[in-house]
Every structure is written in structure tokens, then in C-alpha cells.
Design a protein around this motif. Structure first.
Motif, PDB file in Angstrom:
ATOM      1  N   THR A 235     -45.189 -70.785 -42.823  1.00  0.00           N
ATOM      2  CA  THR A 235     -44.897 -69.415 -43.259  1.00  0.00           C
ATOM      3  C   THR A 235     -44.143 -68.689 -42.148  1.00  0.00           C
ATOM      4  O   THR A 235     -44.565 -68.723 -40.990  1.00  0.00           O
ATOM      5  CB  THR A 235     -46.214 -68.659 -43.543  1.00  0.00           C
ATOM      6  N   PRO A 236     -43.028 -68.027 -42.497  1.00  0.00           N
ATOM      7  CA  PRO A 236     -42.313 -67.280 -41.449  1.00  0.00           C
ATOM      8  C   PRO A 236     -43.186 -66.170 -40.861  1.00  0.00           C
ATOM      9  O   PRO A 236     -43.922 -65.502 -41.590  1.00  0.00           O
ATOM     10  CB  PRO A 236     -41.117 -66.663 -42.187  1.00  0.00           C
ATOM     11  N   ILE A 237     -43.087 -66.000 -39.549  1.00  0.00           N
ATOM     12  CA  ILE A 237     -43.702 -64.834 -38.901  1.00  0.00           C
ATOM     13  C   ILE A 237     -42.635 -63.748 -38.858  1.00  0.00           C
ATOM     14  O   ILE A 237     -41.467 -64.017 -38.550  1.00  0.00           O
ATOM     15  CB  ILE A 237     -44.180 -65.175 -37.471  1.00  0.00           C
ATOM     16  N   CYS A 238     -43.061 -62.530 -39.179  1.00  0.00           N
ATOM     17  CA  CYS A 238     -42.195 -61.355 -39.037  1.00  0.00           C
ATOM     18  C   CYS A 238     -42.761 -60.495 -37.923  1.00  0.00           C
ATOM     19  O   CYS A 238     -43.957 -60.193 -37.929  1.00  0.00           O
ATOM     20  CB  CYS A 238     -42.178 -60.563 -40.341  1.00  0.00           C
ATOM     21  N   LEU A 239     -41.946 -60.116 -36.966  1.00  0.00           N
ATOM     22  CA  LEU A 239     -42.439 -59.217 -35.920  1.00  0.00           C
ATOM     23  C   LEU A 239     -42.142 -57.765 -36.261  1.00  0.00           C
ATOM     24  O   LEU A 239     -41.062 -57.417 -36.735  1.00  0.00           O
ATOM     25  CB  LEU A 239     -41.852 -59.589 -34.555  1.00  0.00           C
ATOM     26  N   LEU A 255     -37.030 -67.518 -28.163  1.00  0.00           N
ATOM     27  CA  LEU A 255     -38.310 -68.226 -28.043  1.00  0.00           C
ATOM     28  C   LEU A 255     -38.799 -68.807 -29.364  1.00  0.00           C
ATOM     29  O   LEU A 255     -39.717 -69.615 -29.376  1.00  0.00           O
ATOM     30  CB  LEU A 255     -39.387 -67.278 -27.507  1.00  0.00           C
ATOM     31  N   GLY A 256     -38.232 -68.347 -30.464  1.00  0.00           N
ATOM     32  CA  GLY A 256     -38.736 -68.774 -31.776  1.00  0.00           C
ATOM     33  C   GLY A 256     -40.036 -68.077 -32.144  1.00  0.00           C
ATOM     34  O   GLY A 256     -40.896 -68.647 -32.819  1.00  0.00           O
ATOM     35  N   SER A 257     -40.179 -66.830 -31.714  1.00  0.00           N
ATOM     36  CA  SER A 257     -41.417 -66.080 -31.967  1.00  0.00           C
ATOM     37  C   SER A 257     -41.519 -65.573 -33.394  1.00  0.00           C
ATOM     38  O   SER A 257     -42.591 -65.150 -33.819  1.00  0.00           O
ATOM     39  CB  SER A 257     -41.500 -64.868 -31.041  1.00  0.00           C
ATOM     40  N   CYS A 258     -40.397 -65.557 -34.107  1.00  0.00           N
ATOM     41  CA  CYS A 258     -40.403 -65.056 -35.487  1.00  0.00           C
ATOM     42  C   CYS A 258     -39.187 -65.609 -36.210  1.00  0.00           C
ATOM     43  O   CYS A 258     -38.247 -66.085 -35.580  1.00  0.00           O
ATOM     44  CB  CYS A 258     -40.334 -63.529 -35.498  1.00  0.00           C
ATOM     45  N   LYS A 259     -39.240 -65.535 -37.550  1.00  0.00           N
ATOM     46  CA  LYS A 259     -38.078 -65.919 -38.362  1.00  0.00           C
ATOM     47  C   LYS A 259     -37.516 -64.726 -39.112  1.00  0.00           C
ATOM     48  O   LYS A 259     -36.493 -64.830 -39.794  1.00  0.00           O
ATOM     49  CB  LYS A 259     -38.462 -67.026 -39.337  1.00  0.00           C
ATOM     50  N   ILE A 286     -31.317 -64.226 -38.963  1.00  0.00           N
ATOM     51  CA  ILE A 286     -32.675 -63.690 -39.044  1.00  0.00           C
ATOM     52  C   ILE A 286     -32.637 -62.543 -40.056  1.00  0.00           C
ATOM     53  O   ILE A 286     -32.027 -61.502 -39.787  1.00  0.00           O
ATOM     54  CB  ILE A 286     -33.146 -63.137 -37.663  1.00  0.00           C
ATOM     55  N   PRO A 287     -33.265 -62.717 -41.222  1.00  0.00           N
ATOM     56  CA  PRO A 287     -33.240 -61.624 -42.206  1.00  0.00           C
ATOM     57  C   PRO A 287     -34.047 -60.419 -41.730  1.00  0.00           C
ATOM     58  O   PRO A 287     -35.012 -60.555 -40.968  1.00  0.00           O
ATOM     59  CB  PRO A 287     -33.889 -62.228 -43.454  1.00  0.00           C
TER      60      PRO A 287
END
Ligand code: OSB
Ligand code: MG
Length: 371
Positions: A235-239, A255-259, A286-287
Motif C-alpha cells: 500500500t502506498p504511504i502518503c506523507l 529515501l522512498g519514504s512515500c509514494k 509522485i501523485p
């Protein structure tokens, strides 16, 4: 552009329904409305999204008032501003943090700037969309059944995406039951930093429900553990909370902390910084979507304008005024039809502040000009 006068107003609006997140329950919305007047008598408007208490982030209504009164307002009264970009790029750079205070004043200057060009805020920001899609953010409730009832109502109204607030213990069972009733709806969860990496089993369990994303599962100031978590979740993480600037966005992407990123104009220090994050995210695929902070119509109008930029491809949180307030402070109020808002083409924010309603909900106000 010469700004001759700035008026700060503290308004208080009662929420129609309490709004509960993992960090607390809001019953009303206290906020600062900023009016910036030019020497030719035009007013630009914006609101600060800082809350009364430092629960979402460290800023509060009082810290914003202080920073606006003692630092930011004196700067804009003293200087001739050619373009609103100059605020974040030149005049405000030596003031650290205080993003919501900066965004509030910058937003009023952006509205004023657009009105002087006789152009909509959307068009001066580079917006391309004429219509935007919006969803709803559904707070933590006393039962899963009442959450299901709320989803049913909002689905009937045509909202395009359903965000459920979660916290440990109000998560897997909730999402499971909602998914059983609504296997297909665009569904996501927002934790507002309620978990740590030690909750990996619970967070992994959420991976089974085809969520569009999980918003800000870990600490409000983290991008390291989020990168670790993202590598373990499909599941994508959203920050949300963790991103305050273009630099934060760059590092989180690296870092790949979110998509996915949720932009809140206040959280990132204004519309100029929002545009920059928008362009970076477009480049990196990145949407984006525009988050909400229980804004009045003035803040909603700003959200609508930024959402008209092309990479805001996911429905945002800017729901209709009537879901929050008995009456809003703009004419017209923000209305949503079948999950869609038509981006106004009138000059500036495109929603007229109602002085009658503003005066009715103002607790305190202060006018600033060069002495
Ligand atoms: O995390 O997005 C959030 C409200 C207050 C503080 C933080 C958040 C929210 C919301 C509400 O989710 C969005 C809205 O309907 O304005
Ligand atoms: Mg959030």
C-alpha cells in the motif's frame, strides 16, 4: 504592489459535528483571517490553518499571531512587493519555520496580486483544471456502524474518495468491515502519526484491503522509518505532517519514504512552496492531493486554486462548506456537486468574503499599518 494595511481577525466557527483524529477532538474552529489591503483599496484574503493547540504540529493560533504581528507584517508593510514569490524566496527566508503563519500572509498577498491582474488565483498559479474532484475525511466515531452510515451518506452525495481516520485499536476491524460492505470504493486511512515501526503487524494487516494509501502512519517528524515501512508495504504511504518544504519532499522521495504526498498550503509555508513541490512531484511521478485543515470558505478557496494544478491527480479533502458549518463566511459558500467543484474564474480566490458573517464570528481584531 504596496501593502498599506493588514488586518488580523480571530474568528471562531462551531463545527456542525465534532471531528476526532488520533490526536484529539475538535468542536470548533478558531483561526486567524488575514486581510491585506493595497494602497489602491483592494483586499487580499487568506486564513491561517494553525489550530488553537499544538496537536497537529507545533504552531498555534497564538504563535501565528505573534509571528505575523512582530515579524511578517512589518516586513510586508515596509517593502514594495513585485510578486508574491518574493515573500518565501526573499523577505521571509531569515525567519525559521512558522510555516502556517507565513502561508497565511503570503496567501493574502497572492489573492491581492491575482485581483490586481484581474485574474483568478488558479490561473496566476498555473492551474489548468477547470473542475476538481474531492473526497471526504471521516473522523473517528463511536461505532463502526455510524462510520458506515456516514460513508453511505457521502457516497450518495457523490464524493470521490473516502478517508477514514485510524489509530491503534480503531483500524483493522474498521477497515475490514467497511471493505466487506464497500469492496470497490476509493478508500484510504489517515493515522496522524499514531503508530511506530513496532506496530508493523497491524500496519501489514491493512495491506490486505486495497487501500489507495495510508497517510502519515509514523511520527510527525519522521521520513526515515517511513522509508523502512514503505519497503515492507505494498500500500502506498502518503506523507502529510512530515513534509514542510520542497527540501523535505526531495529527501522523502529520494529515501522512498512515500509514494504520494498530501500538500497543505499552510504546512509547507504557502502557495509558492506548494507550486515548487508540485513541480518536483510531477517530475518524479509522485501523485498529489490537497489536504484539509477544517478551513472556512477562505481557506477552501485557496485549496481549490492550488488543486487546479495538473499533478493534483487524486481527490482532495476540500469538501463542501455545508459539511462543516451552519453558515460559512464567503458568498457563495463552497459547494460540491457529485464530488466535483468548479474552479472559479473570478479575480482572486473567487469567493467573496462576507463582511457581515466575518464580523459576526470575529472575537478580536487588530489593524496594522506603517506608523
Ligand atoms: O491530517 O488531514 C489531516 C484535520 C485537521 C488536522 C489534520 C487533518 C485533518 C483532516 C480534515 O483530515 C480534513 C478536512 O476535512 O478539512
Ligand atoms: Mg492527514
Amino acid at each position: 504592489m504596496k501593502i498599506k494595511q493588514v488586518i488580523l481577525r480571530h474568528l471562531k466557527l462551531d463545527l456542525l459535528e465534532p471531528f476526532t483524529t488520533s490526536f484529539g477532538t475538535e468542536y470548533n474552529r478558531d483561526f486567524i483571517l488575514v486581510e491585506a489591503k493595497s494602497d489602491d483599496g483592494i483586499s487580499g484574503w487568506a486564513e491561517s490553518v494553525a489550530m488553537l493547540d499544538p496537536l497537529y504540529n507545533e504552531e498555534t493560533l497564538k504563535t501565528n499571531w505573534h509571528i505575523l504581528e512582530d515579524y511578517l507584517i512589518p516586513i510586508i508593510l515596509k517593502n514594495e512587493i513585485k510578486h508574491p514569490d518574493e515573500l518565501s524566496e526573499k523577505y521571509f527566508t531569515h525567519i525559521r519555520g512558522n510555516y502556517m503563519a507565513k502561508a497565511a500572509l503570503e496567501g493574502a498577498v497572492w489573492d491581492l496580486y491575482a485581483k490586481k491582474q484581474n485574474a483568478s488565483l488558479s490561473s496566476v498559479l498555473g492551474g489548468t483544471k477547470k473542475k476538481i474532484e474531492v473526497g471526504v475525511s471521516i473522523g473517528i466515531k463511536d461505532s463502526i456502524d455510524s462510520t458506515l452510515d456516514m460513508i453511505e451518506t457521502r457516497l450518495g452525495e457523490g464524493y470521490k474518495r473516502f478517508k477514514l481516520k485510524i489509530k491503534p485499536g480503531w483500524d483493522v476491524e474498521l477497515i475490514d468491515k467497511v471493505r466487506k460492505v464497500y469492496p470497490e470504493i476509493p478508500l484510504m486511512a489517515d493515522a496522524n502519526s499514531a503508530y511506530t515501526l513496532q506496530d508493523i503487524d497491524r500496519l501489514s494487516a491493512l495491506d490486505d484491503f486495497n487501500l489507495m494509501m495510508i497517510e502519515q502512519p509514523l511520527a510527525y517528524n519522521d521520513i526515515i522509518d517511513h522509508a523502512d515501512l514503505q519497503s515492507r508495504l505494498k500500500t502506498p504511504i502518503c506523507l502529510d505532517e512530515s513534509i514542510h518544504s520542497l527540501e523535505d519532499a526531495r529527501k522523502a522521495i529520494k529515501l522512498g519514504s512515500c509514494k504520494i504526498i498530501n500538500i497543505k498550503i499552510g504546512r509547507v509555508g504557502g502557495l509558492t512552496e506548494s507550486k515548487k513541490i508540485h513541480d518536483l512531484c510531477l517530475e518524479h511521478e509522485i501523485p498529489l492531493w490537497c489536504g484539509g485543515m477544517l478551513e472556512s470558505g477562505i481557506g477552501r478557496a485557496h485549496n481549490i486554486a492550488i488543486t487546479s494544478l495538473p499533478n493534483f491527480t487524486l481527490p482532495g479533502d476540500t469538501a463542501a462548506s455545508s459539511l462543516y458549518w451552519a453558515e460559512d463566511i464567503t458568498d457563495p459558500e463552497v459547494t460540491v456537486e457529485n464530488g466535483i467543484i468548479v474552479v472559479p474564474e473570478l479575480p482572486g480566490i473567487g469567493y467573496e468574503p462576507s463582511m457581515e458573517k466575518i464580523n459576526k464570528y470575529t472575537i478580536h481584531s487588530q489593524t496594522y499599518h506603517l506608523s
